[in-house]
Design an enzyme around this catalytic site. Structure first.
Site, PDB file in Angstrom:
ATOM      1  N   ASN A   9       7.300   5.290  34.919  1.00 63.19           N
ATOM      2  CA  ASN A   9       8.155   6.119  34.073  1.00 63.19           C
ATOM      3  C   ASN A   9       7.611   7.540  34.182  1.00 63.19           C
ATOM      4  OD1 ASN A   9       9.541   7.428  32.067  1.00 63.19           O
ATOM      5  ND2 ASN A   9       8.601   6.310  30.369  1.00 63.19           N
ATOM      6  N   LYS A  11       8.791  10.270  33.112  1.00 64.28           N
ATOM      7  CA  LYS A  11       9.076  11.128  31.947  1.00 64.28           C
ATOM      8  C   LYS A  11       9.571  12.500  32.419  1.00 64.28           C
ATOM      9  CE  LYS A  11       5.875   8.357  29.334  1.00 64.28           C
ATOM     10  NZ  LYS A  11       5.006   8.228  28.188  1.00 64.28           N
ATOM     11  N   HIS A  94      13.365   4.090  24.887  1.00 61.38           N
ATOM     12  CA  HIS A  94      11.933   4.431  24.934  1.00 61.38           C
ATOM     13  C   HIS A  94      11.537   5.074  23.604  1.00 61.38           C
ATOM     14  CE1 HIS A  94       8.170   6.385  25.992  1.00 61.38           C
ATOM     15  NE2 HIS A  94       8.086   5.528  26.992  1.00 61.38           N
ATOM     16  N   GLU A  96       9.791   7.546  22.908  1.00 59.97           N
ATOM     17  CA  GLU A  96       9.892   9.008  22.869  1.00 59.97           C
ATOM     18  C   GLU A  96      11.333   9.438  22.604  1.00 59.97           C
ATOM     19  OE1 GLU A  96       7.933   9.681  26.601  1.00 59.97           O
ATOM     20  OE2 GLU A  96       6.053   9.028  25.688  1.00 59.97           O
ATOM     21  N   GLU A 166       5.966  -1.731  24.310  1.00 58.60           N
ATOM     22  CA  GLU A 166       5.063  -0.582  24.371  1.00 58.60           C
ATOM     23  C   GLU A 166       4.611  -0.186  22.969  1.00 58.60           C
ATOM     24  OE1 GLU A 166       5.857   1.820  28.214  1.00 58.60           O
ATOM     25  OE2 GLU A 166       7.243   2.514  26.698  1.00 58.60           O
ATOM     26  N   GLY A 172       0.196   7.010  26.286  1.00 61.73           N
ATOM     27  CA  GLY A 172      -0.353   8.321  26.616  1.00 61.73           C
ATOM     28  C   GLY A 172      -1.641   8.654  25.885  1.00 61.73           C
ATOM     29  N   SER A 212      -0.729   3.126  28.440  1.00 61.38           N
ATOM     30  CA  SER A 212      -2.020   3.385  29.090  1.00 61.38           C
ATOM     31  C   SER A 212      -2.427   2.309  30.101  1.00 61.38           C
ATOM     32  CB  SER A 212      -3.113   3.611  28.039  1.00 61.38           C
ATOM     33  OG  SER A 212      -2.791   4.727  27.233  1.00 61.38           O
TER      34      SER A 212
END
Ligand code: PGA
Length: 253
Positions: A9, A11, A94, A96, A166, A172, A212
């Protein structure tokens, strides 16, 4: 036996030129992977990446899409646009996007249905915050995200969906869930899939872990019974991604 699926991904990283360079760096290194491999990239990188990867085993995905076919939705991209380009996968929901772009379980569900109807494979994301984990409601929360995300999706369609678990606190941050923590939630996801669709369908659906993932922890995570690969952010932008796709169970320390 479920085939593993390992997706990068990207991003909001990589200009089209950088994207081509990254594909050039990774494509031979990824070659021969036993898992399905996907690069999910920004919209503007789709053409260059599709072109750079055309003779490889690597599939291409988008990172989002709109749930309508067309119309007055300035700045949005439809499933048909992606499909026509040759895109195979699309990340939906996702964390985010849920956090910064007002994505809700309802819009995610509309997108999942549209993706499936258009012949795209959704990578449906779910996961808890640290606060939710500490409050002991991780499984309840994730079960609800899965039920909402798949509302109105039948068993036949559900089989092609990829779920990405996730934990938000692991994205991250360099803080990976332990293989046991990740397995526990992925098993709970398979359980809710079995309640919705029956065991046979649940056993066919691939569930990734994300947060991660790196070259070191991938073998242990991917060896767990209900973890069928990974959704990889930071490490998908480096040579290390090749290590992840060639993870080997016998590398477990
Ligand atoms: P990360 O991101 O690997 O950088 O933690 C994972 C993701 O958000 O998909």
């Amino acid at each position: 036996m479920r085939k593993k699926i390992i997706a990068g991904n990207w991003k909001m990283n990589q200009t089209p030129q950088e994207a081509q360079a990254l594909c050039a760096l990774l494509k031979d290194r990824v070659d021969g992977a036993e898992a399905d491999v996907v690069f999910c990239v920004p919209y503007v990188d789709l053409y260059p990446v599709l072109d750079a990867l055309k003779d490889t085993q690597i599939a291409v995905g988008a990172e989002n899409m709109h749930y309508e076919d067309s119309g007055a939705f300035t700045g949005e991209i439809s499933a048909n646009m992606l499909k026509e380009m040759g895109v195979t996968y699309v990340i939906l929901g996702h964390s985010e996007r849920r956090q910064y772009f007002n994505e809700t379980d309802e819009t995610v569900n509309r997108k999942v249905k549209k993706a499936l109807d258009s012949g795209l494979i959704p990578i449906l994301c779910c996961g808890e915050t640290l606060e939710q984990r500490e409050a002991g409601i991780t499984v309840e929360w994730v079960r609800m995200q899965i039920k909402c995300g798949l509302l109105g999706v039948d068993a036949q369609q559900a089989k092609s969906v990829v779920i990405a678990y996730e934990p938000i606190w692991a994205i991250g941050t360099g803080k990976t869930a332990t293989a046991q923590q990740a397995q526990e939630v992925c098993a709970a996801i398979r359980q809710v899939l079995a309640e919705l669709y029956g065991q046979e369908t649940a056993d066919a659906i691939r569930i990734q872990y994300g947060g991660s993932v790196n070259g070191k922890n991938a073998p242990q995570l991917f060896a767990m019974a209900d973890i069928d690969g990974g959704l990889v952010g930071g490490a998908s932008l480096k040579e290390e991604f090749a290590e992840i796709v060639h993870y080997k169970k016998d590398m477990i320390e």
